[in-house]
Design a protein around this motif. Structure first.
Motif, mmCIF file in Angstrom:
data_model
loop_
_atom_site.group_PDB
_atom_site.id
_atom_site.type_symbol
_atom_site.label_atom_id
_atom_site.label_comp_id
_atom_site.label_asym_id
_atom_site.label_seq_id
_atom_site.Cartn_x
_atom_site.Cartn_y
_atom_site.Cartn_z
ATOM 1 N N GLY A 18 0.814 -1.216 0.000
ATOM 2 C CA GLY A 18 0.000 0.000 0.000
ATOM 3 C C GLY A 18 0.847 1.266 0.000
ATOM 4 N N GLU A 19 1.925 1.276 0.804
ATOM 5 C CA GLU A 19 2.815 2.445 0.826
ATOM 6 C C GLU A 19 3.504 2.639 -0.512
ATOM 7 N N ALA A 21 2.289 1.729 -3.413
ATOM 8 C CA ALA A 21 1.281 2.222 -4.358
ATOM 9 C C ALA A 21 1.021 3.711 -4.131
ATOM 10 N N GLU A 22 1.016 4.124 -2.871
ATOM 11 C CA GLU A 22 0.808 5.547 -2.564
ATOM 12 C C GLU A 22 1.939 6.392 -3.132
ATOM 13 N N GLY A 23 3.174 5.918 -2.940
ATOM 14 C CA GLY A 23 4.317 6.649 -3.489
ATOM 15 C C GLY A 23 4.279 6.708 -4.995
ATOM 16 N N SER A 25 1.533 6.520 -6.860
ATOM 17 C CA SER A 25 0.422 7.366 -7.293
ATOM 18 C C SER A 25 0.776 8.849 -7.187
ATOM 19 N N GLU A 26 1.606 9.236 -6.222
ATOM 20 C CA GLU A 26 1.996 10.641 -6.082
ATOM 21 C C GLU A 26 2.897 11.098 -7.222
ATOM 22 N N ASN A 31 -0.094 15.074 -4.176
ATOM 23 C CA ASN A 31 -0.800 14.944 -2.904
ATOM 24 C C ASN A 31 -1.545 16.252 -2.633
ATOM 25 N N THR A 33 -3.367 17.211 -0.061
ATOM 26 C CA THR A 33 -3.194 17.743 1.289
ATOM 27 C C THR A 33 -1.889 18.514 1.393
#
Length: 194
Positions: A18-19, A21-23, A25-26, A31, A33
């Protein structure tokens, strides 16, 4: 126990995936936020810079001159209009000649004049709406200080001929308004007392 440890290991692996994938996707989508945080920091820094520019500036003669010039248009318009009435009474022929000249002004020019005057007064009203209402609050505090003792000296219960006397809820509401110094019920009582 071995089954639980294997399940916990799968949880860690899923978290790592998950981490990642988050990296990833950014890279494609920033991001939101973090972008909002950066915008807030830029805005704060800009406001601090603007505040620092005017921190030590005191009102000088030039500020007084400009403030005086800004206060001239409204009295000039009012007195000028009254002056036109006086001019019409003193010299009707010359007044008529001037009005014929004004009649020759094309309509789009009148629209432009109306827009300029309305934008001037509209900007002035917007300025007063945006500025902190110090004078209004000071004025309200002043009349509240004068009105509160007068309201507290009034009778706590409505007179017998008053329809509110028969309704305890309305009497309680009136008493609460008098205690708060609120204008609605309290002002009505002050008017009745006079």
């Amino acid at each position: 126990m071995g089954l639980i440890e294997r399940a916990m290991g799968v949880g860690r692996a899923a978290g790592a995936i998950g981490e990642a994938a988050e990296g990833l996707s950014e890279v494609f989508v920033p991001n939101a936020t973090r972008a909002m945080e950066l915008d807030a920091e830029i805005h704060r820094a800009t406001m601090e810079t603007a505040a620092a520019e005017f921190q030590y500036a005191g009102p000088g003669w030039f500020d007084g001159l400009i403030n005086g010039l800004n206060r001239l248009p409204r009295p000039m318009l009012a007195l000028g209009t009254l002056g036109l009435f006086v001019f019409a009474m003193v010299d009707p022929v010359a007044f008529s000649e001037r009005m014929v000249g004004l009649d020759a002004v094309p309509e789009p020019l009148w629209w432009l004049l109306g827009a300029i005057v309305s934008f001037y007064f509209g900007a002035r009203e917007l300025h007063y709406l945006r500025s902190p209402p110090r004078r209004r609050e000071e004025g309200r505090a002043g009349w509240r200080a004068v009105l509160r003792p007068a309201l507290r000296s009034l009778p706590r219960q409505a007179p017998a001929e008053d329809p509110v006397a028969a309704n305890p809820a309305l009497s309680a509401w009136r008493n609460a308004a008098v205690d708060a110094g609120d204008g609605a019920a309290g002002a009505a009582q002050v008017r009745e007392a006079r």
